[in-house]
Design a protein around this motif. Structure first.
Motif, short mmCIF file in Angstrom:
data_model
loop_
_atom_site.label_atom_id
_atom_site.label_comp_id
_atom_site.label_asym_id
_atom_site.label_seq_id
_atom_site.Cartn_x
_atom_site.Cartn_y
_atom_site.Cartn_z
N SER A 92 0.84 -1.13 -0.09
CA SER A 92 -0.10 0.07 -0.01
C SER A 92 0.97 1.23 0.05
N LYS A 93 0.41 2.41 -0.50
CA LYS A 93 1.17 3.74 -0.54
C LYS A 93 1.45 4.17 0.62
N LYS A 94 2.47 4.58 0.81
CA LYS A 94 2.89 5.22 2.19
C LYS A 94 2.31 6.70 2.32
N LEU A 95 2.35 7.45 1.25
CA LEU A 95 1.72 8.50 1.02
C LEU A 95 0.37 8.87 0.68
N ASP A 96 -0.78 9.19 1.06
CA ASP A 96 -1.79 9.38 0.67
C ASP A 96 -1.90 10.83 -0.07
N GLY A 97 -3.28 11.16 -0.66
CA GLY A 97 -3.04 12.19 -1.49
C GLY A 97 -2.98 13.62 -0.71
N ALA A 98 -3.68 13.57 0.51
CA ALA A 98 -3.18 15.02 1.36
C ALA A 98 -1.44 14.95 1.64
N ALA A 99 -0.88 13.86 1.98
CA ALA A 99 0.36 14.08 2.23
C ALA A 99 1.18 14.38 0.86
N GLU A 100 0.76 13.99 -0.06
CA GLU A 100 1.46 14.30 -1.43
C GLU A 100 1.45 15.62 -1.73
N ALA A 101 -0.10 16.11 -1.70
CA ALA A 101 -0.05 17.37 -1.71
C ALA A 101 0.75 18.22 -0.87
N PHE A 102 1.05 18.00 0.39
CA PHE A 102 1.78 18.76 1.26
C PHE A 102 3.06 18.64 0.74
N LEU A 103 3.36 17.61 0.45
CA LEU A 103 4.89 17.36 -0.06
C LEU A 103 5.27 18.28 -1.10
N VAL A 104 4.38 18.16 -2.05
CA VAL A 104 4.82 19.03 -3.35
C VAL A 104 4.88 20.49 -2.99
N ALA A 105 3.69 20.97 -2.11
CA ALA A 105 3.70 22.49 -1.71
C ALA A 105 5.01 22.65 -0.81
N THR A 106 5.51 21.74 -0.13
CA THR A 106 6.64 22.11 0.96
C THR A 106 7.92 22.32 -0.10
N ALA A 107 7.94 21.53 -0.98
CA ALA A 107 9.12 21.39 -1.84
C ALA A 107 9.22 22.61 -2.67
N CYS A 108 8.15 23.32 -2.94
CA CYS A 108 8.08 24.49 -3.82
C CYS A 108 8.42 25.67 -3.09
N THR A 109 8.28 25.58 -1.61
CA THR A 109 8.60 26.56 -0.65
C THR A 109 10.27 27.06 -0.50
N ASN A 110 10.56 28.04 -0.04
CA ASN A 110 11.81 28.13 0.32
C ASN A 110 12.44 27.40 1.41
#
Length: 153
Positions: A92-110
Motif C-alpha cells: 500500500s502507498k505510504k503517502l496518501d493524496g493529502a500527504a503528497e499535496a503537502f510534500l509538493v507544496a513544501t518542496a516548492c517553498t523556500n
C-alpha cells in the motif's frame, strides 16, 4: 530418510474429480502436474503411495515440488493444492493524496534557514514532523516527486 510429515489420503470423490480433470486435459500444465502428484502420492487407494523422488523423476519435477503440493493439500485442501497461490505483489502507498499535496507544496517553498535547497531527507523529516506519516524514507519522497514531474531546479 524421515517419514513423510504430510500424508495424502484422497476421498473417492476427490480421486474421481482428479481423474476426470486429467482425462479432460483442458487446464494449465501446472494444474495437471499437481493433479498427477496428488494421485501418485495418495495412500488411501489400493496401491501404495510413491516416494517424492520417484514422483519427481516420473513427472520431471523436483522432489520439493511434490512435497509442497502434498503439504498444501493437507493444510489447505484440494482446491488450494491445484491452484496457484495468490501472492500480494504491491504494497500500500505510504503517502496518501493529502500527504503528497503537502510534500509538493513544501518542496516548492523556500528551504529552511541555513540550507540552499530542500533535500529528500529534509522533506521526509518534515512529513514526519507534521505527523502526516509515522515514518517515510527519502527514496519514497524522491519517487513521489518524480511521479509528480516536479522539477525543483
Amino acid at each position: 530418510m524421515p517419514a513423510k510429515k504430510y500424508r495424502v489420503k484422497l476421498t473417492e470423490t476427490e480421486r474421481s474429480e482428479l481423474m476426470g480433470f486429467l482425462n479432460k486435459g483442458r487446464a494449465s500444465s501446472r494444474k495437471l502436474t499437481h493433479a498427477r502428484i496428488l494421485l501418485q502420492c495418495d495412500e488411501s487407494g489400493g496401491t501404495p503411495a510413491k516416494k517424492d523422488q520417484d514422483i519427481a523423476e516420473a513427472l520431471n519435477i523436483s522432489a520439493s515440488s511434490a512435497e509442497r503440493v502434498r503439504q498444501r493439500f493437507v493444510e489447505e485442501g484440494l482446491e488450494s493444492a491445484l491452484n496457484p497461490k495468490v501472492q500480494a505483489r504491491f504494497r500500500s502507498k505510504k503517502l496518501d493524496g493529502a500527504a503528497e499535496a503537502f510534500l509538493v507544496a513544501t518542496a516548492c517553498t523556500n528551504p529552511p534557514e541555513g540550507r540552499a535547497e530542500w533535500s529528500m531527507q529534509l522533506l521526509a523529516d518534515k512529513l514526519v514532523e507534521c505527523k502526516l506519516v509515522d515514518s517515510v524514507s527519502d527514496e519514497t519522497v524522491r519517487t513521489t516527486l518524480k511521479k509528480m514531474r516536479l522539477n525543483r531546479g
